[in-house]
Design a protein around this motif. Structure first.
Motif, PDB file in Angstrom:
ATOM      1  N   ARG A   1       0.817  -1.226   0.000  1.00  0.00           N
ATOM      2  CA  ARG A   1       0.000   0.000   0.000  1.00  0.00           C
ATOM      3  C   ARG A   1       0.849   1.274   0.000  1.00  0.00           C
ATOM      4  O   ARG A   1       0.631   2.160  -0.798  1.00  0.00           O
ATOM      5  CB  ARG A   1      -0.914   0.011   1.230  1.00  0.00           C
ATOM      6  N   PHE A   2       1.813   1.352   0.932  1.00  0.00           N
ATOM      7  CA  PHE A   2       2.543   2.607   1.105  1.00  0.00           C
ATOM      8  C   PHE A   2       4.047   2.371   1.233  1.00  0.00           C
ATOM      9  O   PHE A   2       4.479   1.320   1.717  1.00  0.00           O
ATOM     10  CB  PHE A   2       2.047   3.341   2.361  1.00  0.00           C
ATOM     11  N   VAL A   3       4.795   3.379   0.805  1.00  0.00           N
ATOM     12  CA  VAL A   3       6.258   3.330   0.862  1.00  0.00           C
ATOM     13  C   VAL A   3       6.771   4.641   1.445  1.00  0.00           C
ATOM     14  O   VAL A   3       6.261   5.712   1.101  1.00  0.00           O
ATOM     15  CB  VAL A   3       6.828   3.119  -0.575  1.00  0.00           C
ATOM     16  N   LEU A   4       7.748   4.553   2.335  1.00  0.00           N
ATOM     17  CA  LEU A   4       8.478   5.738   2.799  1.00  0.00           C
ATOM     18  C   LEU A   4       9.946   5.522   2.460  1.00  0.00           C
ATOM     19  O   LEU A   4      10.451   4.399   2.610  1.00  0.00           O
ATOM     20  CB  LEU A   4       8.336   5.935   4.313  1.00  0.00           C
ATOM     21  N   ALA A   5      10.617   6.583   2.000  1.00  0.00           N
ATOM     22  CA  ALA A   5      12.010   6.405   1.585  1.00  0.00           C
ATOM     23  C   ALA A   5      12.890   7.488   2.167  1.00  0.00           C
ATOM     24  O   ALA A   5      12.664   8.676   1.924  1.00  0.00           O
ATOM     25  CB  ALA A   5      12.096   6.425   0.060  1.00  0.00           C
ATOM     26  N   SER A   6      13.884   7.086   2.942  1.00  0.00           N
ATOM     27  CA  SER A   6      14.863   8.036   3.471  1.00  0.00           C
ATOM     28  C   SER A   6      16.120   7.967   2.626  1.00  0.00           C
ATOM     29  O   SER A   6      16.507   6.886   2.189  1.00  0.00           O
ATOM     30  CB  SER A   6      15.212   7.690   4.919  1.00  0.00           C
TER      31      SER A   6
ATOM     32  N   ALA B   1       9.514   5.934  -6.459  1.00  0.00           N
ATOM     33  CA  ALA B   1       8.068   6.135  -6.649  1.00  0.00           C
ATOM     34  C   ALA B   1       7.545   5.238  -7.773  1.00  0.00           C
ATOM     35  O   ALA B   1       6.461   4.662  -7.665  1.00  0.00           O
ATOM     36  CB  ALA B   1       7.788   7.600  -6.951  1.00  0.00           C
ATOM     37  N   GLN B   2       8.342   5.113  -8.850  1.00  0.00           N
ATOM     38  CA  GLN B   2       7.871   4.304  -9.981  1.00  0.00           C
ATOM     39  C   GLN B   2       7.738   2.842  -9.579  1.00  0.00           C
ATOM     40  O   GLN B   2       6.754   2.174  -9.924  1.00  0.00           O
ATOM     41  CB  GLN B   2       8.837   4.476 -11.161  1.00  0.00           C
ATOM     42  N   SER B   3       8.711   2.346  -8.822  1.00  0.00           N
ATOM     43  CA  SER B   3       8.653   0.952  -8.376  1.00  0.00           C
ATOM     44  C   SER B   3       7.417   0.738  -7.508  1.00  0.00           C
ATOM     45  O   SER B   3       6.696  -0.261  -7.644  1.00  0.00           O
ATOM     46  CB  SER B   3       9.923   0.599  -7.603  1.00  0.00           C
ATOM     47  N   ALA B   4       7.155   1.690  -6.612  1.00  0.00           N
ATOM     48  CA  ALA B   4       5.978   1.588  -5.732  1.00  0.00           C
ATOM     49  C   ALA B   4       4.704   1.573  -6.578  1.00  0.00           C
ATOM     50  O   ALA B   4       3.845   0.693  -6.413  1.00  0.00           O
ATOM     51  CB  ALA B   4       5.964   2.754  -4.746  1.00  0.00           C
ATOM     52  N   GLU B   5       4.604   2.532  -7.518  1.00  0.00           N
ATOM     53  CA  GLU B   5       3.387   2.621  -8.340  1.00  0.00           C
ATOM     54  C   GLU B   5       3.175   1.367  -9.181  1.00  0.00           C
ATOM     55  O   GLU B   5       2.045   0.954  -9.414  1.00  0.00           O
ATOM     56  CB  GLU B   5       3.452   3.852  -9.253  1.00  0.00           C
ATOM     57  N   SER B   6       4.272   0.744  -9.614  1.00  0.00           N
ATOM     58  CA  SER B   6       4.143  -0.440 -10.485  1.00  0.00           C
ATOM     59  C   SER B   6       3.446  -1.593  -9.767  1.00  0.00           C
ATOM     60  O   SER B   6       2.938  -2.503 -10.401  1.00  0.00           O
ATOM     61  CB  SER B   6       5.507  -0.873 -11.020  1.00  0.00           C
ATOM     62  N   VAL B   7       3.418  -1.560  -8.433  1.00  0.00           N
ATOM     63  CA  VAL B   7       2.710  -2.613  -7.691  1.00  0.00           C
ATOM     64  C   VAL B   7       1.522  -2.044  -6.911  1.00  0.00           C
ATOM     65  O   VAL B   7       1.011  -2.666  -5.986  1.00  0.00           O
ATOM     66  CB  VAL B   7       3.665  -3.404  -6.753  1.00  0.00           C
ATOM     67  N   GLY B   8       1.096  -0.824  -7.281  1.00  0.00           N
ATOM     68  CA  GLY B   8      -0.113  -0.252  -6.670  1.00  0.00           C
ATOM     69  C   GLY B   8       0.118   0.407  -5.327  1.00  0.00           C
ATOM     70  O   GLY B   8      -0.836   0.631  -4.578  1.00  0.00           O
ATOM     71  N   ALA B   9       1.377   0.722  -4.991  1.00  0.00           N
ATOM     72  CA  ALA B   9       1.659   1.395  -3.710  1.00  0.00           C
ATOM     73  C   ALA B   9       2.018   2.862  -3.971  1.00  0.00           C
ATOM     74  O   ALA B   9       2.430   3.220  -5.070  1.00  0.00           O
ATOM     75  CB  ALA B   9       2.808   0.691  -2.991  1.00  0.00           C
TER      76      ALA B   9
ATOM     77  N   LEU C   1       4.164   6.402  -2.625  1.00  0.00           N
ATOM     78  CA  LEU C   1       5.204   6.979  -1.761  1.00  0.00           C
ATOM     79  C   LEU C   1       4.547   8.056  -0.892  1.00  0.00           C
ATOM     80  O   LEU C   1       3.955   8.995  -1.416  1.00  0.00           O
ATOM     81  CB  LEU C   1       6.314   7.588  -2.629  1.00  0.00           C
ATOM     82  N   VAL C   2       4.628   7.903   0.426  1.00  0.00           N
ATOM     83  CA  VAL C   2       3.914   8.842   1.306  1.00  0.00           C
ATOM     84  C   VAL C   2       4.828   9.621   2.247  1.00  0.00           C
ATOM     85  O   VAL C   2       4.354  10.393   3.070  1.00  0.00           O
ATOM     86  CB  VAL C   2       2.822   8.112   2.138  1.00  0.00           C
TER      87      VAL C   2
END
Ligand code: ADP
Ligand code: MG
Length: 327
Positions: free
Chosen positions: A87-92, A112-120, A122-123
């Motif tokens: 669902r969600f990703v945070l990246a430091s 962000a692209q990797s997250a979106e490719s699986v429906g998640a 970046l928050v």
């Protein structure tokens, strides 16, 4: 006092597990691909993965976008490993002074692209300067559909171990990059590992699948993690490893065999899936039909010994451990 080199990455994690004890609030903590957190009626899966320059990537081998994308894909793979829905990703990110604004943004676009490719999505995350090397840390959150997850600990005596896709290619790609060899397929497997998110959920839906993890440190080592978590041993054979023609040139280059490369090779992010042996042929057939991807049986779980045996012998220290000296 022992050095980290002596106890190894996994000895260190074991000590942390003893130190921290059982978590509160009904959570399952250290020991699986994700922590499993009950929130009301939902089960939340969370995992975090650090990605350090010259350990996980080199800036002269990968573009900033590729670095961000792979860091996120590797982190998201731990949700796939339990059959969860990301669902969600945070990246430091810790940025050295020589990284341009454009490159820093490209890294985050890759995430962000990797997250979106699986429906998640970046928050959030964090940004800091680094005095030595670029570093990324990606946290992923997902949910367990119907509250069920596939843990590492579900294997039973006699169960079969299956492996998806084309393991070994990522390690082959790394060797190709190190030696300046023009081998685009394996280099792509190293720089942009395939997501097995859909496949992870598919396995979770099958009641004959009992345990699962993603292969990040090589099959020999990760099969051992499944076995230990389940209180069993696992026996694998070289003859069961599929002959992937893409691996042949690298095997000749470094004078090794395909099974040796496959058992040791890390960062494939394929799924290691533990299934009821009676259902194994059906699951293999159905997987091939559904996804048009390779999958094969590579071993069997047993209570006759602990740990891993390959062709009847203990394999020794192969696979990736952050603290083991390079051989
Ligand atoms: P994976 O390869 O699936 O990302 P790891 O081998 O990195 O898993 O970690 C194995 C387990 O140890 C996981 O449950 C992880 O959360 C836990 N772990 C690893 N490092 C630490 C740490 N520094 N503090 C607490 N738990 C850790
Ligand atoms: Mg994992």
């Amino acid at each position: 006092m022992s050095s980290l080199e002596q106890i190894g990455e996994f000895g260190f994690i074991e000590k942390l597990r003893e130190l921290h004890g059982s978590p509160a609030h009904g959570a399952t903590g250290i020991g699986d691909d994700c922590a499993i957190l009950p929130f009301g009626d939902s089960t939340v899966l969370v995992s975090t993965d650090a990605f350090a320059e010259n350990v996980h990537f080199r800036r002269d081998w990968a573009t900033p976008y590729q670095i961000g994308r792979k860091a996120a894909s590797a982190a998201l793979s731990d949700i796939a490993a339990m059959g969860g829905e990301p669902r969600f990703v945070l990246a430091s990110v810790a940025l050295p002074g020589d990284v341009s604004e454009e490159d820093a943004l490209s890294i985050m676009q890759g995430v962000a692209q990797s997250a979106e490719s699986v429906g998640a999505s970046l928050v959030g995350g964090d940004t800091t300067r680094s005095e030595s090397g670029l570093m990324l840390d990606v946290t992923v959150l997902g949910v367990a559909p119907c509250g069920r997850v596939l843990k590492r600990s579900g294997a039973r005596k006699g169960d079969m171990l299956l492996i998806t896709g084309t393991p070994g290619r990522s390690r082959a790609g790394l060797i190709a990059l190190e030696r300046g060899l023009d081998m685009p397929t394996v280099i792509e497997a190293h720089l942009n590992p395939a997501s097995r998110m859909v496949q992870g959920k598919w396995f979770l839906a099958n009641p004959h699948v009992r345990a699962m993890m993603d292969v990040s440190d090589g099959i020999a080592q990760d099969a051992g993690h499944l076995a230990r978590a389940s209180g069993l041993g696992v026996g694998m054979t070289s003859a069961s490893v599929a002959i992937d023609p893409e691996l042949l040139p690298i095997c000749m280059e470094i004078d090794t065999s395909i099974p040796e490369l496959v058992f040791a090779g890390g960062e494939d992010y394929e799924l290691a899936v533990v299934v009821d042996p009676a259902e194994s042929p059906k699951i293999i057939d159905a997987f091939r039909r559904e996804f048009n991807l390779p999958i094969y049986a590579i071993g069997t779980f047993t209570d006759q010994f602990e740990g891993v045996r390959i062709d009847g012998a203990e394999p020794g220290p192969i696979g990736f451990d952050h603290f083991r000296p390079a051989t």
